[in-house]
Design a protein around this motif. Structure first.
Motif: not given
Length: 387
Positions: A42-68
Motif C-alpha cells: 500500500t503506497v502512502a507516497f503522494t504526488e504532493a510529497d514528490g513535488e514538495l520536498y527537495d531531498i529524500f533520505i531513506y533510512l535503511y536497517c537490515s530486515p532482521e533488525n526491522l523485524k525485531e
C-alpha cells in the motif's frame, strides 16, 4: 475526531495532501519531515510529497533488525509476523520506487544505513547538504562542461571507468584498496560521501599505472568516436591513467554516484544529444537505462550488484574467449573420463558423473549470465540422466 489509523485509505490520502500543504506554508529555512513511502504493497507516497520536498533520505536497517523492532512496537506490531524475505522485498520496493520518483522530478535521493559507526558521519553529510551539495547539481555542472566540448550532431558515448574502459578496479589495483561501503548496492550520494572520506587516507602506487589494461572490448568501439569517461574513482589517479593510456575526456570523483551518472545522461538527452552508455555494475545501471542505447559489459562474470536487477533492454557485452572447464578443474576431467563411451562405467556412477558435470556448467553459466531475461540453449549428444 477519528484517529488516523481508523480512516479509509482515501481519507488518509487526503490528510497526507493537507499535511504537505501545511508544510509548504511554513517559512522555516529547513524542514525535516518523517514518513513512509509504503506500508507493504500500500503506497502512502503522494504526488504532493514528490513535488514538495527537495531531498529524500531513506533510512535503511537490515530486515532482521526491522523485524525485531516491529515485535516491540505497538503501532507497527502487525508487521512483526512478516518473514525476513518479505521485509527485504518491501524495502527494495520502497527504495526502487522512491528513487524512480526522485529521478522523474530531478530530486536528490540518498540511502543512509542505521549503522551506529556512521552516525557522526551522517551529521557531517547533513552539514554538506546544508552547504549546498546536490547530486543533481553536480550532474548539471558535468553536463555543462560536456556540452562546451562536444556538439550534439554526433552520438556521444558515456563510459564507466573501472572494469569497463579498463579491466581493473583502479582503487583496488593502484591503492591496494578495499571497501565495504557499497556492499548494500545503494550507490547513492551518501555512499559516495563515505567513500570520499575513506579515500583521504589512500596511497597511490603510481608504478602500477603502467600495468593498467585497457578493455579493448569497449575501447575499440568508442575510441574513434566522441566519448566521455565517468568514474567514481580518485581524480588524480584517473588523470594519470588517462595520460598513460591516452584516454579522452574524463570526469572522476568519488561523488559521481549512480544518480549523478543518471542525471548527466538525462540532461544531455534533454539538450538533444544521442547517448550510448557503457557500464558494468549497479552504479551504471540507471545511466544505461536512461541512454538511447545501454551496453552492459559482463566480461567473464556478471557483477554481483546486478543479481536481482532486470537487465531488459540492455545490450550485453561478453568476454567471448572459449572456456574449457576441464582445463581448470581436475574433477571435471575425471567426470568426463567416466562419461566417455569407452569408460566401461554405467549405472548410477555414470549418472552421478553426468549430474556433477551439469551442475558445474550450470554454476559457471550462472556466474556469467544475468538471472533474468536469459535463455540457455543446451546441445546434448545423447540421453539425459535423472535422479
Amino acid at each position: 475526531m477519528v484517529p488516523f489509523l481508523e480512516l479509509s485509505e482515501e481519507e488518509k490520502h487526503q490528510v497526507r495532501i493537507k499535511y504537505t500543504e501545511y508544510i509548504n506554508g511554513l517559512n522555516d529555512e529547513v524542514i525535516v519531515s518523517d514518513g513512509h513511502y509504503s506500508f507493504m504493497e500500500t503506497v502512502a507516497f503522494t504526488e504532493a510529497d514528490g513535488e514538495l520536498y527537495d531531498i529524500f533520505i531513506y533510512l535503511y536497517c537490515s530486515p532482521e533488525n526491522l523485524k525485531e523492532r516491529y515485535a516491540l512496537s505497538e503501532k507497527n506490531g502487525k508487521f512483526a509476523g512478516e518473514s525476513i524475505e518479505s521485509l527485504r522485498q518491501w524495502q527494495e520496493f520502497e527504495i526502487n520506487n522512491l528513487r524512480e520518483e526522485c529521478h522523474r522530478r530531478n530530486k536528490d535521493f540518498y540511502v543512509v544505513s542505521d549503522n551506529e559507526e556512521e552516525q557522526n558521519k551522517f551529521f557531517d553529510f547533513l552539514s554538506l547538504l546544508r552547504e549546498g551539495f546536490s547530486s543533481y547539481d553536480l550532474a548539471t555542472d558535468i553536463c555543462n562542461q560536456i556540452m562546451e566540448q562536444f556538439n550534439k550532431q554526433d552520438i556521444l558515448y558515456m563510459v564507466d571507468g573501472d572494469k569497463t574502459i579498463i579491466i581493473q578496479d583502479s582503487y583496488r589495483f593502484c591503492c591496494n584498496g578495499k571497501t565495504k561501503i557499497f556492499d548494500g548496492d545503494f550507490y547513492t550520494g551518501y555512499q559516495s560521501f563515505l567513500f570520499e572520506k575513506e579515500l583521504q587516507t589512500a596511497s597511490i602506487d603510481k608504478s602500477k599505472i603502467a600495468e593498467i589494461t585497457i578493455n579493448n572490448e569497449v575501447y575499440d568501439i568508442v575510441a574513434s568516436n566522441n566519448y566521455v569517461v565517468l568514474s567514481s574513482g580518485i581524480k588524480d589517479l584517473w588523470s594519470d591513467i588517462a595520460n598513460a593510456k591516452n584516454l579522452g575526456t574524463i570526469f572522476a570523483s568519488p561523488y559521481i554516484s549512480a544518480d549523478v551518472k543518471y542525471y548527466v545522461v538525462k540532461q544531455l538527452r534533454e539538450h538533444g544529444y544521442t547517448i550510448f552508455a557503457y557500464g558494468d555494475s549497479k552504479i551504471d545501471l540507471y545511466m544505461l537505462r536512461e541512454a538511447d542505447k545501454g551496453f552492459l559489459y559482463i566480461g567473464k562474470r556478471i557483477s554481483r550488484s546486478l543479481k536481482n536487477e532486470s537487465l531488459s533492454g540492455l545490450v550485453p557485452i561478453y568476454d567471448h574467449s572459449l572456456v574449457i572447464l576441464a582445463d581448470e578443474d581436475e574433477e571435471v576431467q575425471a567426470d568426463i573420463a567416466i562419461c566417455k563411451s569407452n569408460s566401461g562405467i554405467s549405472g548410477s556412477r555414470l549418472a552421478a558423473a553426468h549430474v556433477r558435470l551439469g551442475e558445474k556448467i550450470g554454476r559457471h553459466i550462472a556466474a556469467v549470465f544475468p538471472e533474468k531475461n536469459t535463455s540457455i540453449l543446451v546441445l546434448e549428444r545423447g540421453g539425459r540422466f535423472f535422479w
